[in-house]
Design a protein around this motif. Sequence first.
Motif, short mmCIF file in Angstrom:
data_model
loop_
_atom_site.label_atom_id
_atom_site.label_comp_id
_atom_site.label_asym_id
_atom_site.label_seq_id
_atom_site.Cartn_x
_atom_site.Cartn_y
_atom_site.Cartn_z
N UNK A 148 0.59 -1.40 -0.21
CA UNK A 148 -0.04 -0.26 0.31
C UNK A 148 1.06 1.10 -0.20
N UNK A 149 0.02 1.90 -0.53
CA UNK A 149 0.86 3.89 -0.67
C UNK A 149 1.53 4.85 0.61
N UNK A 150 0.19 4.10 1.34
CA UNK A 150 0.11 4.31 2.75
C UNK A 150 -0.81 3.44 3.84
N UNK A 151 -0.16 3.49 4.90
CA UNK A 151 -0.91 2.59 6.30
C UNK A 151 -1.11 3.89 7.25
N UNK A 152 -2.11 3.50 7.19
CA UNK A 152 -2.60 4.43 8.82
C UNK A 152 -2.72 3.87 9.77
N UNK A 153 -1.90 3.61 10.52
CA UNK A 153 -1.96 2.87 12.04
C UNK A 153 -3.07 4.10 12.92
N UNK A 154 -4.81 3.36 13.30
CA UNK A 154 -5.60 4.06 14.57
C UNK A 154 -5.10 3.09 15.71
N UNK A 155 -4.81 3.99 16.91
CA UNK A 155 -4.64 3.44 18.20
C UNK A 155 -4.91 3.94 19.28
N UNK A 156 -5.57 3.66 20.01
CA UNK A 156 -6.65 3.95 20.88
C UNK A 156 -5.60 3.96 22.31
N UNK A 157 -4.86 4.80 23.41
CA UNK A 157 -4.44 4.59 24.62
C UNK A 157 -4.59 4.91 25.49
N UNK A 158 -4.72 3.49 26.68
CA UNK A 158 -5.86 3.58 27.94
C UNK A 158 -5.18 3.28 28.61
N UNK A 159 -5.09 3.98 29.91
CA UNK A 159 -4.17 4.39 30.98
C UNK A 159 -4.52 2.58 31.57
N UNK A 160 -3.42 1.90 32.07
CA UNK A 160 -3.75 0.83 33.37
C UNK A 160 -5.11 0.55 32.68
N UNK A 161 -4.74 -0.26 30.93
CA UNK A 161 -5.39 -1.33 30.75
C UNK A 161 -5.37 -2.40 29.86
N UNK A 162 -4.90 -3.60 30.30
CA UNK A 162 -4.59 -4.50 29.46
C UNK A 162 -5.29 -4.73 28.37
N UNK A 163 -6.06 -4.32 27.83
CA UNK A 163 -6.53 -4.65 26.81
C UNK A 163 -5.80 -3.53 25.70
N UNK A 164 -5.41 -2.97 26.10
CA UNK A 164 -5.09 -1.58 25.41
C UNK A 164 -3.85 -2.25 25.00
N UNK A 165 -2.78 -2.74 26.00
CA UNK A 165 -1.72 -3.57 26.11
C UNK A 165 -1.41 -4.46 25.00
N UNK A 166 -2.49 -4.90 25.19
CA UNK A 166 -2.91 -6.30 24.52
C UNK A 166 -2.74 -5.60 22.95
N UNK A 167 -3.61 -4.97 22.55
CA UNK A 167 -3.70 -4.90 20.95
C UNK A 167 -2.00 -3.60 20.60
#
Length: 407
Positions: A148-167
């Motif tokens: 791909x010419x562009x790969x846009x990564x969208x991240x959500x940062x959550x403090x003290x979140x195992x789900x956020x760490x997992x992603x």
Amino acid sequence: MVTLNKRGVFMLVDILGSRVLRHVTEFKNFPYKVNNFIIDQSILTLTSEPIPTSMKDINTTELTDITIAHRDLNKGQWEKFEQSHSSVLIIDLLGELRSISEYNNSYYNTDSLKYININSGKKLSRIKQFRLLQEYIDDSFIEVLNRYEKVIIVKFVEDNSEESDFINGIFDMFEERIENKLLLEYIVDKNVNKFRAPIEFYHEINMDIKRFESDSYENQLLFNELLIDNELKVYINYIGDREYIYELFKNGKPFKKSKPTNSRFFKFQLKESAKYRIRVNLVDESIKPRLSKTYEYYKQSSTDKTITFVEMPDKNNLWLLDVLIDTSEINGIVGNLFKYKDGYQDIPVYDYSEVTHDFIPASKLLSIALEKIADMDHITFTRFLKNNEDSNNPLLVEFLTFLRAKR
């Protein structure tokens, strides 16, 4: 309004994501025409064996669930990505949070199997899923992304979140290997339901994506910027070879700056309460400098954060010193001045003859470091491992992870 490429043709986008990105694409001014969309599926499920299933055989009344299950069970979507001529790919990976089950040596959403009355699938733990993803995200997967010419990564940062760490741990498996990466990060409260958020939440993401296609310099989203704990960082959302100088301003005045670098990422560690912002300068001055937003940083005042002087440990135990640097305010390191004439991680190194203060001997660093690690939150611990990955011993990482789990 859909963006046209230089040939006047609609710009096509493929999406590997979740219902968050589906909401974003529903705006009339979303800048791309959606070509392929894999929604709410794990990377594990994409190349598994299909279970041929018609929509009428899927036992649920929710149309969205029927669609997701039908695509999950019949597979074939990843082949479309492999053969795609889209110029843009957007990834958020929140689909990895769905429950995944193993059935006949293949992987499916647990709900998909339930909807066709298969109850013999084995639900994967997060750890098992993570380990399998380490195998599945291989060179062939990266090769597809790099088409791909562009790969846009969208991240959500959550403090003290195992789900956020997992992603974020999954992103770490391949993010740095993407050649044409653009990055959007959003700090969100872990209690916010990202799939049923107010419309303003999705509107902001859509507008940020639109700025990637802006012809106006003033409207381009040149930075992804975040202040997390005491780190102010920027990522330059420009694909191309440039040389930058990153300059930190403190209370409106130049404070420190980097050496010229080709890196699109830079971070400053903040040590004093003040207002900070980063200015990015091109070395060749072909484009005028650009400033980040102003961030107000408040230094933690707890007395146990301050450690005046520390003795430099041997090279095999530098990670102990790194722990203290990440979690404490250190004024100086006592050690080999000749080897570390420019300091260690921006902290000055002194010869023993120069130090008149008491200092923490290297022999005591282990117990202090282990206590600090046990008290780290998830984001700080993950960042510590990432920052020191070159020196990480797998057994050591396993032990430290076990230690924190026993808190």
